[in-house]
Structure formats: C-alpha cells, structure tokens
Design a protein around this motif. Structure first.
Motif, PDB file in Angstrom:
ATOM      1  N   UNK A   1       0.791  -1.230   0.000  1.00 58.44           N
ATOM      2  CA  UNK A   1       0.000   0.000   0.000  1.00 58.44           C
ATOM      3  C   UNK A   1       0.822   1.278   0.000  1.00 58.44           C
ATOM      4  N   UNK A   2       2.139   1.150  -0.146  1.00 59.29           N
ATOM      5  CA  UNK A   2       3.019   2.331  -0.167  1.00 59.29           C
ATOM      6  C   UNK A   2       3.634   2.519  -1.549  1.00 59.29           C
ATOM      7  N   UNK A   3       3.967   3.763  -1.883  1.00 57.74           N
ATOM      8  CA  UNK A   3       4.587   4.118  -3.158  1.00 57.74           C
ATOM      9  C   UNK A   3       5.821   4.974  -2.892  1.00 57.74           C
ATOM     10  N   UNK A   4       6.909   4.674  -3.607  1.00 54.46           N
ATOM     11  CA  UNK A   4       8.112   5.502  -3.541  1.00 54.46           C
ATOM     12  C   UNK A   4       8.053   6.452  -4.731  1.00 54.46           C
ATOM     13  N   UNK A   5       7.973   7.754  -4.468  1.00 51.39           N
ATOM     14  CA  UNK A   5       7.823   8.741  -5.542  1.00 51.39           C
ATOM     15  C   UNK A   5       9.005   9.701  -5.544  1.00 51.39           C
ATOM     16  N   UNK A   6       9.376  10.132  -6.748  1.00 55.87           N
ATOM     17  CA  UNK A   6      10.474  11.082  -6.904  1.00 55.87           C
ATOM     18  C   UNK A   6      10.160  12.026  -8.061  1.00 55.87           C
ATOM     19  N   UNK A   7      10.690  13.251  -7.972  1.00 58.60           N
ATOM     20  CA  UNK A   7      10.582  14.178  -9.088  1.00 58.60           C
ATOM     21  C   UNK A   7      11.614  13.836 -10.145  1.00 58.60           C
ATOM     22  N   UNK A   8      11.379  14.264 -11.378  1.00 56.65           N
ATOM     23  CA  UNK A   8      12.346  14.016 -12.462  1.00 56.65           C
ATOM     24  C   UNK A   8      13.548  14.965 -12.379  1.00 56.65           C
ATOM     25  N   UNK A   9      13.375  16.112 -11.744  1.00 58.62           N
ATOM     26  CA  UNK A   9      14.490  17.046 -11.512  1.00 58.62           C
ATOM     27  C   UNK A   9      14.899  16.835 -10.058  1.00 58.62           C
ATOM     28  N   UNK A  10      15.742  15.848  -9.847  1.00 55.17           N
ATOM     29  CA  UNK A  10      16.002  15.314  -8.520  1.00 55.17           C
ATOM     30  C   UNK A  10      16.540  16.339  -7.525  1.00 55.17           C
ATOM     31  N   UNK A  11      17.440  17.237  -7.955  1.00 57.69           N
ATOM     32  CA  UNK A  11      17.986  18.206  -7.001  1.00 57.69           C
ATOM     33  C   UNK A  11      16.986  19.304  -6.653  1.00 57.69           C
ATOM     34  N   UNK A  12      15.889  19.389  -7.411  1.00 61.67           N
ATOM     35  CA  UNK A  12      14.861  20.410  -7.144  1.00 61.67           C
ATOM     36  C   UNK A  12      13.591  19.782  -6.580  1.00 61.67           C
ATOM     37  N   UNK A  13      13.676  18.523  -6.174  1.00 57.90           N
ATOM     38  CA  UNK A  13      12.477  17.800  -5.752  1.00 57.90           C
ATOM     39  C   UNK A  13      12.546  17.375  -4.290  1.00 57.90           C
TER      40      UNK A  13
END
Length: 196
Positions: A141-153
């Motif tokens: 039931x968990x999701x690991x999410x990240x932005x595509x611009x990693x240093x700005x996320x």
C-alpha cells in the motif's frame, strides 16, 4: 422563421406553448450537461497545474495536465497527483510500489528496484538519479515517488516525507494539454518493464 399553413390554423396559445416547451427542453438539456461535466470533473477527470520545477524536463512550470481519477492501482513509472506530505496536491513519478526494494545507487550511480538498475532517461539532463543514498523495502500500500528534476524535488527520499500511501493518490496524469505547443501523452517509460 416561416409558419406553415397547418400551424396558422392552430390557436396562438397552442403555438406559444410549443415554443415554451422547446425552451424548457433546451434549458433542461443544458442543466443536465452541466451536472454531467461537474460529476466528471469531481470523480473521473481532473486538471492539475504544475507549480514548480521538480518534474522538469518532463513537466514545465505552468504546464496543465489531465488526471485520470479512475486510474486503478499506481504502477512504476506513472506520474501521479496525490495529497502531499503538507496536505497540498503534489505531482511526482512512481519509482517503486508496495513490496519492492528501492535502492540508490549502484556503481554507475543508478537507482535500482528489486535489484534491476533503471535507465532513467526522463531525469533532468543536468541532474543525476540521487545525491542521497538509500535502501528501502516498501510495505504493502506504499509508493516511492520522486521528481524528475532530482535536485529540485522534495520527495520520498526525505526522512520527514517518506513513501506515499496509495489511498492518498488522486489520479494518474496522462496528458499535457497546455500550452498547446507542449501537448502530449504521458506514457510509462520502458525501463520499468524489466522490473519484476
């Protein structure tokens, strides 16, 4: 508008009643259309405006995306809108789902999911997969999410953020609709097809 001979023979009141009936029908159809549009907006399709650079270059500040609220389960590679850690609507890419082990980084500085390194072509060209090292096995039931611009996320890598609950997902972004010059379908990257 021309009046036929048959209509001329009808009493004026009958002709006026027919016009009023047509007007009521038209107003009724418009009202039904508005209600249907509002229901679609509330439960099926939504729009999300991109407020920050955290998803560049996939999504730019000011882009408007269409979100499918009947998305079903979020999958690796999906771009989702969810209730963020501060309670506001947030948009990020799903990197791993419940049961997965997500880790950074291998010898080539790639993130891996279940031991499979990801070739993340969507990551901002001036960026890298992650500055911060991590290894996490996600609960169901968990999701690991990240932005595509990693240093700005600000994303799941932050200790005070962490994984997202699937119940907090509002929908899956499937298309950029504004500006028209950037209109496109948002598809799931091929790199996730190799993860089991």
């Amino acid at each position: 508008m021309t009046v036929t001979e048959d209509e001329k023979k009808r009493p004026k009141g009958e002709r006026a009643g027919k016009k009023r009936g047509s007007l009521r029908e038209t107003v009724g159809l418009i009202a039904i259309g508005v209600v249907i549009a509002l229901l679609l907006q509330a439960f099926v399709i939504g729009q999300f405006w991109i407020p920050s650079e955290s998803m560049q270059n996939t999504l730019q500040i000011g882009d408007r995306v269409i979100v499918n609220k009947l998305h079903g389960s979020a999958d690796r590679g999906d771009i989702i809108v969810f209730r963020g850690w501060d309670g506001s609507d947030t948009i990020k890419r799903v990197i791993a789902v419940g049961g997965d082990t997500v880790e950074c980084c291998d010898a080539k500085r790639r993130i891996s999911v279940n031991g499979v390194p990801l070739d993340e072509i969507y990551v901002h060209p001036d960026d890298y997969p992650s500055k911060r090292k991590f290894k996490t096995k996600l609960a169901a039931g968990k999701l690991w999410v990240m932005g595509d611009h990693r240093t700005a996320s600000s994303d799941s890598r932050e200790e005070y953020n962490g994984p997202v609950d699937e119940d907090d997902v509002i929908g899956r972004a499937f298309a950029i609709i504004w500006p028209f010059s950037r209109a496109t379908i948002l598809s799931r990257p091929e790199t996730f097809a190799r993860v089991r």
